[in-house]
Motif scaffolding. Structure first.
Motif, mmCIF file in Angstrom:
data_model
loop_
_atom_site.group_PDB
_atom_site.id
_atom_site.type_symbol
_atom_site.label_atom_id
_atom_site.label_comp_id
_atom_site.label_asym_id
_atom_site.label_seq_id
_atom_site.Cartn_x
_atom_site.Cartn_y
_atom_site.Cartn_z
ATOM 1 N N GLY A 13 43.375 27.102 32.300
ATOM 2 C CA GLY A 13 43.676 28.343 32.787
ATOM 3 C C GLY A 13 43.708 28.187 34.378
ATOM 4 N N LYS A 14 43.869 26.901 34.905
ATOM 5 C CA LYS A 14 43.974 26.965 36.257
ATOM 6 C C LYS A 14 45.514 26.631 36.839
ATOM 7 N N ASN A 15 45.819 26.590 37.828
ATOM 8 C CA ASN A 15 47.185 26.403 38.485
ATOM 9 C C ASN A 15 47.218 24.807 39.060
ATOM 10 N N VAL A 16 48.125 24.003 38.661
ATOM 11 C CA VAL A 16 48.199 22.801 38.987
ATOM 12 C C VAL A 16 49.405 22.395 39.577
ATOM 13 N N ALA A 17 49.443 21.662 40.693
ATOM 14 C CA ALA A 17 50.703 21.214 41.511
ATOM 15 C C ALA A 17 50.989 19.686 40.964
ATOM 16 N N VAL A 18 52.081 19.490 40.558
ATOM 17 C CA VAL A 18 52.644 18.113 40.509
ATOM 18 C C VAL A 18 53.896 17.756 41.353
ATOM 19 N N GLN A 19 54.498 16.493 41.338
ATOM 20 C CA GLN A 19 55.670 16.249 42.062
ATOM 21 C C GLN A 19 56.638 16.189 40.967
ATOM 22 N N SER A 20 58.013 16.982 41.068
ATOM 23 C CA SER A 20 59.094 16.858 40.066
ATOM 24 C C SER A 20 59.560 15.520 39.601
ATOM 25 N N SER A 21 59.696 15.248 38.335
ATOM 26 C CA SER A 21 60.286 14.218 37.650
ATOM 27 C C SER A 21 59.363 13.088 37.831
ATOM 28 N N THR A 22 58.018 13.350 37.779
ATOM 29 C CA THR A 22 57.089 12.491 37.629
ATOM 30 C C THR A 22 56.367 12.232 36.378
ATOM 31 N N GLN A 23 55.466 11.502 35.730
ATOM 32 C CA GLN A 23 54.402 11.378 34.841
ATOM 33 C C GLN A 23 53.677 12.653 34.744
ATOM 34 N N PRO A 24 53.031 13.147 35.872
ATOM 35 C CA PRO A 24 52.118 14.027 35.636
ATOM 36 C C PRO A 24 52.870 15.479 35.502
ATOM 37 N N GLU A 25 54.022 15.552 35.961
ATOM 38 C CA GLU A 25 55.132 16.769 35.681
ATOM 39 C C GLU A 25 55.332 16.707 34.092
ATOM 40 N N ARG A 26 55.454 15.358 33.426
ATOM 41 C CA ARG A 26 56.007 15.701 32.188
ATOM 42 C C ARG A 26 54.708 15.772 31.035
ATOM 43 N N ILE A 27 53.636 15.446 31.809
ATOM 44 C CA ILE A 27 52.217 15.417 30.888
ATOM 45 C C ILE A 27 51.810 17.015 30.910
ATOM 46 N N PHE A 28 51.718 17.534 32.269
ATOM 47 C CA PHE A 28 51.331 18.839 32.195
ATOM 48 C C PHE A 28 52.410 20.044 31.676
ATOM 49 N N LEU A 29 53.597 19.764 31.701
ATOM 50 C CA LEU A 29 54.689 20.704 31.439
ATOM 51 C C LEU A 29 54.647 20.650 29.753
ATOM 52 N N GLY A 30 54.746 19.461 29.338
ATOM 53 C CA GLY A 30 54.542 19.192 27.844
ATOM 54 C C GLY A 30 53.467 19.730 27.221
ATOM 55 N N GLN A 31 52.169 19.918 27.674
ATOM 56 C CA GLN A 31 51.141 20.306 27.120
ATOM 57 C C GLN A 31 50.873 19.718 25.626
ATOM 58 N N ASP A 32 51.338 18.477 25.521
ATOM 59 C CA ASP A 32 51.072 17.874 24.153
ATOM 60 C C ASP A 32 50.284 16.806 24.432
ATOM 61 N N TYR A 33 49.613 16.579 25.406
ATOM 62 C CA TYR A 33 48.727 15.217 25.645
ATOM 63 C C TYR A 33 47.389 15.715 25.493
ATOM 64 N N ASP A 34 46.723 15.124 24.586
ATOM 65 C CA ASP A 34 45.408 15.397 24.143
ATOM 66 C C ASP A 34 44.240 15.518 25.038
ATOM 67 N N ILE A 35 44.295 14.878 26.162
ATOM 68 C CA ILE A 35 43.329 14.785 26.998
ATOM 69 C C ILE A 35 43.246 16.227 27.961
ATOM 70 N N ILE A 36 44.562 16.677 28.191
ATOM 71 C CA ILE A 36 44.786 17.840 28.916
ATOM 72 C C ILE A 36 44.775 19.235 28.431
ATOM 73 N N PRO A 37 44.095 20.018 29.086
ATOM 74 C CA PRO A 37 43.635 21.458 28.352
ATOM 75 C C PRO A 37 45.144 22.232 28.562
ATOM 76 N N LYS A 38 45.095 23.465 28.397
ATOM 77 C CA LYS A 38 46.054 24.326 28.288
ATOM 78 C C LYS A 38 45.857 25.075 29.919
ATOM 79 N N VAL A 39 46.744 24.725 30.800
ATOM 80 C CA VAL A 39 46.698 25.384 32.163
ATOM 81 C C VAL A 39 47.292 26.620 32.411
ATOM 82 N N LYS A 40 47.184 27.172 33.276
ATOM 83 C CA LYS A 40 47.779 28.724 33.592
ATOM 84 C C LYS A 40 49.157 28.370 34.089
#
Length: 270
Positions: free
Chosen positions: A141-168
């Motif tokens: 439920g939080k707001n997260v900042a990432v750099q575009s076209s990076t690994q964290p962006e892919r993971i947080f936008l995909g929301q299909d990575y088990d270790i990451i919860p659903k962010v706002k």
């Protein structure tokens, strides 16, 4: 009364030599100049991997690795600042030969011709010291900042990575300093990226932030070449990097930046 003038006559051979010497005066000696081929390396400003120091010179982990690798294969490294999310355009139109600046291979193994991995890098989350976020689950439920076209962006936008919860919300920025500004001003609750970059920001900002203990992923870093271009430079660089991993040169360079435990030993084969 007659006056006799005594004249000295020099042998013809000596006169010729003097003439040749005089003719040579003022002429610069021309030396053969060997022009080395160039390896044009594209990266954004990403300290401590690839950045410009106070003198305007390129510096960092990847810059030092590139300089040594190019020395071994007889190339001149040319560093070019690019917009990181436009790296594919630069590669395809030939403006750069490769993208080299803490570039994660994970999930992109088939997108490029890779020279790597040569090291590993933890992708982590950073928050303000007064934040109530202490583990990845707290990002729900939080707001997260990432750099575009990076690994964290892919993971947080995909929301299909088990270790990451659903962010706002996920906010993607072009430059890392924009992530840090968003976190500093409270526009986001957390930002995600390479641990070494985060720690460098912590050092410069007076420790007003903290990094979560849990990592998102331990990324494999490599050098990316276009699959649609000549692979000769990639193969030559692969050979040099393999030698540098084997003889301890990569380890030596990483030690200068406190990353000696991040070496991908045996990660590249000739």
């Amino acid at each position: 009364m007659k006056y006799w003038i005594k004249r000295s006559v020099l042998p013809f051979g000596i006169v010729c030599l003097m003439s040749m010497a005089l003719c040579g005066c003022g002429r610069e000696k021309k030396e053969a100049v060997t022009v080395q081929p160039e390896l044009v390396i594209g990266s954004d400003d990403y300290e401590p991997y690839n950045y410009q120091n106070e003198n305007g010179d390129y510096a960092g982990v990847d810059v030092e690795l590139a300089k040594e690798a190019c020395r071994r294969i007889g190339y001149t490294p040319v560093f070019k600042q690019i917009q990181w999310d436009d790296k594919d355009i630069y590669l395809e139109n030939g403006e750069v030969d490769c993208a080299w600046g803490s570039f994660s291979m994970d999930g992109r193994e088939d997108d490029y011709i890779w020279v790597g991995p040569y090291m590993y890098s933890r992708e982590v989350v950073m928050v303000r010291t007064d934040s109530d976020i202490y583990k990845l689950d707290d990002l729900a439920g939080k707001n997260v900042a990432v750099q575009s076209s990076t690994q964290p962006e892919r993971i947080f936008l995909g929301q299909d990575y088990d270790i990451i919860p659903k962010v706002k919300n996920v906010y993607s920025f072009v430059e890392m300093n924009e992530l840090f500004a968003a976190l500093r001003k409270g526009y986001v609750d957390a930002c995600a990226g390479h641990e070494i970059v985060m720690r460098e920001y912590l050092r410069q900002s007076g420790q007003k932030y903290r990094i979560l203990d849990e990592e998102i992923i331990d990324s494999k870093l490599g050098v990316a070449f276009s699959k649609n271009k000549d692979t000769q430079k990639a193969e030559q660089l692969r050979q040099a990097m393999a030698e540098m991993l084997e003889d301890g040169t990569v380890q030596c360079i990483l030690e200068k930046y406190g990353m000696e435990n991040r070496v991908a030993a045996g990660g590249i084969t000739p």
